[in-house]
Scaffold this active site. Structure first.
Site, PDB file in Angstrom:
ATOM      1  N   TYR A 290      45.895  58.007  48.726  1.00 47.86           N
ATOM      2  CA  TYR A 290      46.983  58.894  48.767  1.00 47.86           C
ATOM      3  C   TYR A 290      47.519  58.277  50.355  1.00 47.86           C
ATOM      4  O   TYR A 290      48.949  58.469  50.687  1.00 47.86           O
ATOM      5  CB  TYR A 290      47.038  60.559  48.760  1.00 47.86           C
ATOM      6  CG  TYR A 290      47.675  60.445  47.249  1.00 47.86           C
ATOM      7  CD1 TYR A 290      45.958  60.384  45.973  1.00 47.86           C
ATOM      8  CD2 TYR A 290      48.763  60.413  46.329  1.00 47.86           C
ATOM      9  CE1 TYR A 290      46.330  60.357  44.306  1.00 47.86           C
ATOM     10  CE2 TYR A 290      48.725  60.329  45.249  1.00 47.86           C
ATOM     11  CZ  TYR A 290      47.748  60.070  44.072  1.00 47.86           C
ATOM     12  OH  TYR A 290      47.936  59.994  42.416  1.00 47.86           O
TER      13      TYR A 290
ATOM     14  N   VAL B  55      56.870  58.902  44.058  1.00 44.31           N
ATOM     15  CA  VAL B  55      57.204  59.606  44.823  1.00 44.31           C
ATOM     16  C   VAL B  55      56.996  59.329  46.140  1.00 44.31           C
ATOM     17  O   VAL B  55      55.927  59.997  47.820  1.00 44.31           O
ATOM     18  CB  VAL B  55      55.011  60.445  44.892  1.00 44.31           C
ATOM     19  CG1 VAL B  55      55.892  60.831  43.423  1.00 44.31           C
ATOM     20  CG2 VAL B  55      54.492  59.136  44.872  1.00 44.31           C
TER      21      VAL B  55
ATOM     22  N   HIS C 199      57.779  63.706  39.405  1.00 46.95           N
ATOM     23  CA  HIS C 199      56.478  63.564  39.820  1.00 46.95           C
ATOM     24  C   HIS C 199      56.001  63.273  41.006  1.00 46.95           C
ATOM     25  O   HIS C 199      54.692  63.811  41.400  1.00 46.95           O
ATOM     26  CB  HIS C 199      55.847  61.964  39.022  1.00 46.95           C
ATOM     27  CG  HIS C 199      55.762  61.490  38.050  1.00 46.95           C
ATOM     28  ND1 HIS C 199      56.160  60.433  37.532  1.00 46.95           N
ATOM     29  CD2 HIS C 199      56.156  62.851  37.018  1.00 46.95           C
ATOM     30  CE1 HIS C 199      56.159  60.552  35.970  1.00 46.95           C
ATOM     31  NE2 HIS C 199      56.216  61.516  35.868  1.00 46.95           N
TER      32      HIS C 199
ATOM     33  N   ALA D 122      66.267  44.583  41.176  1.00 38.97           N
ATOM     34  CA  ALA D 122      67.516  46.277  41.377  1.00 38.97           C
ATOM     35  C   ALA D 122      67.928  46.158  42.638  1.00 38.97           C
ATOM     36  O   ALA D 122      69.382  46.313  42.595  1.00 38.97           O
ATOM     37  CB  ALA D 122      66.494  47.707  41.600  1.00 38.97           C
TER      38      ALA D 122
HETATM   39  C1  BV8 Z   1      52.902  65.191  30.841  1.00 39.45           C
HETATM   40  C2  BV8 Z   1      52.819  60.570  40.051  1.00 39.45           C
HETATM   41  C3  BV8 Z   1      52.113  67.545  29.151  1.00 39.45           C
HETATM   42  C4  BV8 Z   1      51.364  60.280  40.932  1.00 39.45           C
HETATM   43  C5  BV8 Z   1      52.824  59.747  37.821  1.00 39.45           C
HETATM   44  C6  BV8 Z   1      53.187  61.953  25.500  1.00 39.45           C
HETATM   45  C7  BV8 Z   1      54.004  63.048  25.436  1.00 39.45           C
HETATM   46  C8  BV8 Z   1      53.793  63.844  27.130  1.00 39.45           C
HETATM   47  C9  BV8 Z   1      52.067  63.076  27.658  1.00 39.45           C
HETATM   48  C10 BV8 Z   1      51.830  61.922  27.265  1.00 39.45           C
HETATM   49  C11 BV8 Z   1      52.262  61.669  25.881  1.00 39.45           C
HETATM   50  N1  BV8 Z   1      51.925  60.244  26.228  1.00 39.45           N
HETATM   51  C12 BV8 Z   1      50.334  60.039  27.350  1.00 39.45           C
HETATM   52  C13 BV8 Z   1      50.782  61.521  27.454  1.00 39.45           C
HETATM   53  C14 BV8 Z   1      50.355  61.433  28.882  1.00 39.45           C
HETATM   54  C15 BV8 Z   1      50.107  60.682  30.331  1.00 39.45           C
HETATM   55  C16 BV8 Z   1      51.255  59.602  29.425  1.00 39.45           C
HETATM   56  O1  BV8 Z   1      52.402  59.552  29.258  1.00 39.45           O
HETATM   57  N2  BV8 Z   1      50.464  58.213  30.027  1.00 39.45           N
HETATM   58  C17 BV8 Z   1      50.999  57.250  29.504  1.00 39.45           C
HETATM   59  C18 BV8 Z   1      49.422  56.262  30.566  1.00 39.45           C
HETATM   60  C19 BV8 Z   1      50.688  56.629  28.350  1.00 39.45           C
HETATM   61  N3  BV8 Z   1      51.354  61.332  30.510  1.00 39.45           N
HETATM   62  C20 BV8 Z   1      50.987  62.811  31.085  1.00 39.45           C
HETATM   63  O2  BV8 Z   1      50.425  62.820  31.625  1.00 39.45           O
HETATM   64  C21 BV8 Z   1      52.039  63.460  31.878  1.00 39.45           C
HETATM   65  N4  BV8 Z   1      51.889  64.711  32.064  1.00 39.45           N
HETATM   66  O3  BV8 Z   1      53.182  65.333  29.851  1.00 39.45           O
HETATM   67  O4  BV8 Z   1      52.146  66.538  30.437  1.00 39.45           O
HETATM   68  C22 BV8 Z   1      50.587  66.954  28.744  1.00 39.45           C
HETATM   69  C23 BV8 Z   1      49.756  67.925  29.793  1.00 39.45           C
HETATM   70  C24 BV8 Z   1      48.148  67.374  28.603  1.00 39.45           C
HETATM   71  C25 BV8 Z   1      48.485  66.461  28.320  1.00 39.45           C
HETATM   72  C26 BV8 Z   1      48.971  65.805  27.757  1.00 39.45           C
HETATM   73  C27 BV8 Z   1      50.769  66.607  27.746  1.00 39.45           C
HETATM   74  C28 BV8 Z   1      52.039  62.853  33.868  1.00 39.45           C
HETATM   75  C29 BV8 Z   1      52.877  61.770  34.193  1.00 39.45           C
HETATM   76  C30 BV8 Z   1      52.828  61.835  35.549  1.00 39.45           C
HETATM   77  C31 BV8 Z   1      51.971  60.793  36.022  1.00 39.45           C
HETATM   78  N5  BV8 Z   1      52.259  60.902  37.628  1.00 39.45           N
HETATM   79  N6  BV8 Z   1      53.030  59.279  39.276  1.00 39.45           N
HETATM   80  C32 BV8 Z   1      51.412  58.953  41.666  1.00 39.45           C
HETATM   81  O5  BV8 Z   1      51.967  58.076  41.848  1.00 39.45           O
HETATM   82  O6  BV8 Z   1      49.665  59.104  42.243  1.00 39.45           O
HETATM   83  S1  BV8 Z   1      52.538  58.282  36.478  1.00 39.45           S
HETATM   84  C33 BV8 Z   1      53.711  57.198  37.590  1.00 39.45           C
HETATM   85  O7  BV8 Z   1      52.808  55.932  37.249  1.00 39.45           O
HETATM   86  C34 BV8 Z   1      54.225  57.003  38.110  1.00 39.45           C
HETATM   87  O8  BV8 Z   1      55.418  57.977  38.845  1.00 39.45           O
HETATM   88  C35 BV8 Z   1      55.643  56.065  36.844  1.00 39.45           C
HETATM   89  O9  BV8 Z   1      55.590  57.337  35.940  1.00 39.45           O
HETATM   90  C36 BV8 Z   1      54.216  55.484  36.649  1.00 39.45           C
HETATM   91  C37 BV8 Z   1      54.182  53.566  36.667  1.00 39.45           C
HETATM   92  O10 BV8 Z   1      55.358  53.641  35.849  1.00 39.45           O
HETATM   93  P1  BV8 Z   1      56.920  52.785  36.484  1.00 39.45           P
HETATM   94  O11 BV8 Z   1      57.978  53.537  37.119  1.00 39.45           O
HETATM   95  O12 BV8 Z   1      57.650  52.808  35.463  1.00 39.45           O
HETATM   96  O13 BV8 Z   1      56.210  51.973  37.289  1.00 39.45           O
HETATM   97  P2  BV8 Z   1      55.181  50.129  36.374  1.00 39.45           P
HETATM   98  O14 BV8 Z   1      54.708  49.793  37.571  1.00 39.45           O
HETATM   99  O15 BV8 Z   1      54.760  50.898  35.744  1.00 39.45           O
HETATM  100  O16 BV8 Z   1      56.507  49.234  36.799  1.00 39.45           O
HETATM  101  C38 BV8 Z   1      57.445  48.526  37.555  1.00 39.45           C
HETATM  102  C39 BV8 Z   1      58.653  48.772  36.513  1.00 39.45           C
HETATM  103  O17 BV8 Z   1      59.683  47.705  37.047  1.00 39.45           O
HETATM  104  C40 BV8 Z   1      58.500  46.711  35.513  1.00 39.45           C
HETATM  105  O18 BV8 Z   1      58.674  47.104  34.240  1.00 39.45           O
HETATM  106  C41 BV8 Z   1      58.410  45.980  36.529  1.00 39.45           C
HETATM  107  O19 BV8 Z   1      59.389  44.780  35.499  1.00 39.45           O
HETATM  108  C42 BV8 Z   1      59.767  46.071  37.445  1.00 39.45           C
HETATM  109  N7  BV8 Z   1      60.317  46.001  38.377  1.00 39.45           N
HETATM  110  C43 BV8 Z   1      59.262  45.364  39.283  1.00 39.45           C
HETATM  111  N8  BV8 Z   1      60.208  44.980  40.601  1.00 39.45           N
HETATM  112  C44 BV8 Z   1      61.635  45.202  39.993  1.00 39.45           C
HETATM  113  C45 BV8 Z   1      61.370  45.653  38.819  1.00 39.45           C
HETATM  114  N9  BV8 Z   1      62.619  46.468  38.820  1.00 39.45           N
HETATM  115  C46 BV8 Z   1      63.613  46.106  39.212  1.00 39.45           C
HETATM  116  N10 BV8 Z   1      63.894  45.669  40.646  1.00 39.45           N
HETATM  117  C47 BV8 Z   1      63.177  44.997  41.008  1.00 39.45           C
HETATM  118  N11 BV8 Z   1      62.660  44.103  42.119  1.00 39.45           N
END
Ligand code: BV8
Ligand code: ZN
Length: 262
Positions: A71, A107, A123, A235
């Protein structure tokens, strides 16, 4: 004037008539500020780990120093970064619509630095740390001695004030985000892969009500049809062009002809 890509007229119309616009941003919104997204391979030391491995309570319990330094590395990237035109366009959008709810998964604090008044940081924020025991929150801390730093109140370790995988989101923030998704007239989903729940469900909540949902991303799978719109592109280019197309040259002014002498 740079030729603005053709936007769907009914989307522009919905934006101009909207009383309430909701926006969800992800890491892609900060990509043009030089902040790596989660999908990209991480550079250097961090290439060996995936965010899902490091952004968890278990990783911190196992190796607090490694997680704290991951971090700290990201905080360094953010300190060296500037808001990009996407952040600035979303800050300008506040002055163009009666009500804007900006929700971010990021974040990095770049929306606030671009001038957005009240981004909902679902987050958490890299800029803050909190004690893992007494939950005291710190906006600054001493980095003396073995990292992570310790709580001045109870002496336990500080952790980043972010929501890790497996942790619940702040109830009030999630409540405001869901209320915006359920009540908005237009929803913009910007720079997110839509993989992480529950944030990923927000655009779906709007779409299920038939609200126009525009996805701003270089990669939009499938062939979306209204009320779902694909605005394929970066974006930092699409958002300023969208504001120009909907409201004219000066995206910093309210709707209607620019006032004299402003
Ligand atoms: C929770 C902070 C209750 C830390 C982050 C169903 C329901 C509930 C929970 C779950 C569920 N299924 C699974 C879960 C568990 C989990 C989850 O979702 N897992 C995933 C991997 C399947 N969720 C959780 O744990 C959440 N908690 O639900 O609590 C609970 C509790 C216990 C058990 C069950 C439920 C908490 C989730 C938060 C985690 N913390 N961040 C840190 O930053 O270090 S997540 C982190 O990753 C980000 O904050 C963000 O959310 C995620 C990354 O996603 P994106 O931001 O979309 O980034 P990514 O790189 O993936 O994509 C980038 C995009 O940009 C691409 O599409 C690309 O094409 C595009 N792009 C690139 N360049 C550009 C562009 N677009 C525009 N312009 C450009 N120039
Ligand atoms: Zn403490």
């Amino acid at each position: 004037m740079a030729d603005t890509p053709a936007f769907p007229p009914d989307l522009l119309d919905a934006l101009r008539r909207a009383r309430h616009v909701a926006v969800l941003t992800g890491a892609g919104g900060s990509a043009e500020s030089g902040i790596p997204t989660f999908r990209e391979a991480q550079t250097g030391l961090w290439a060996r780990f995936s965010p899902e491995e490091l952004a968890t309570p278990a990783a911190f319990a196992r190796d607090p120093r490694l997680v704290w330094e991951w971090y700290a590395w990201r905080r360094g990237l953010v300190r060296a970064a500037e808001p990009n035109p996407a952040h600035r366009a979303l800050a300008a959008l506040e002055g163009l619509v009666p009500r804007l709810t900006l929700i971010t998964q990021n974040v990095d604090g770049l929306h606030a630095r671009a001038g957005s008044a009240d981004p909902i940081e679902l987050h958490g924020s890299l800029a803050r740390a909190r004690c893992r025991s007494c939950h005291a929150v710190y906006a600054e801390w001493e980095e003396a001695g073995e990292p992570p730093p310790r709580c001045s109140r109870c002496g336990d370790l500080l952790r980043p004030d972010v929501v890790w995988f497996g942790e619940t989101l702040p109830r009030d923030l999630l409540g405001r985000a869901v209320e915006a998704a359920l009540g908005c007239d237009v929803f913009l989903s910007v720079g997110t892969s839509g993989l992480v729940e529950p944030a990923a469900s927000l655009p779906r909540l709007a779409l299920e009500r038939g609200a126009p949902v525009a996805v701003v991303n270089p990669e939009v799978p499938g062939r979306p049809a209204p009320p779902l719109y694909a605005l394929r592109g970066r974006a930092g280019e699409v958002l300023p062009a969208l504001l120009r197309a909907a409201w004219g040259e000066a995206p910093g002014r309210g709707p209607g002809p620019p006032m004299r002498g402003q």
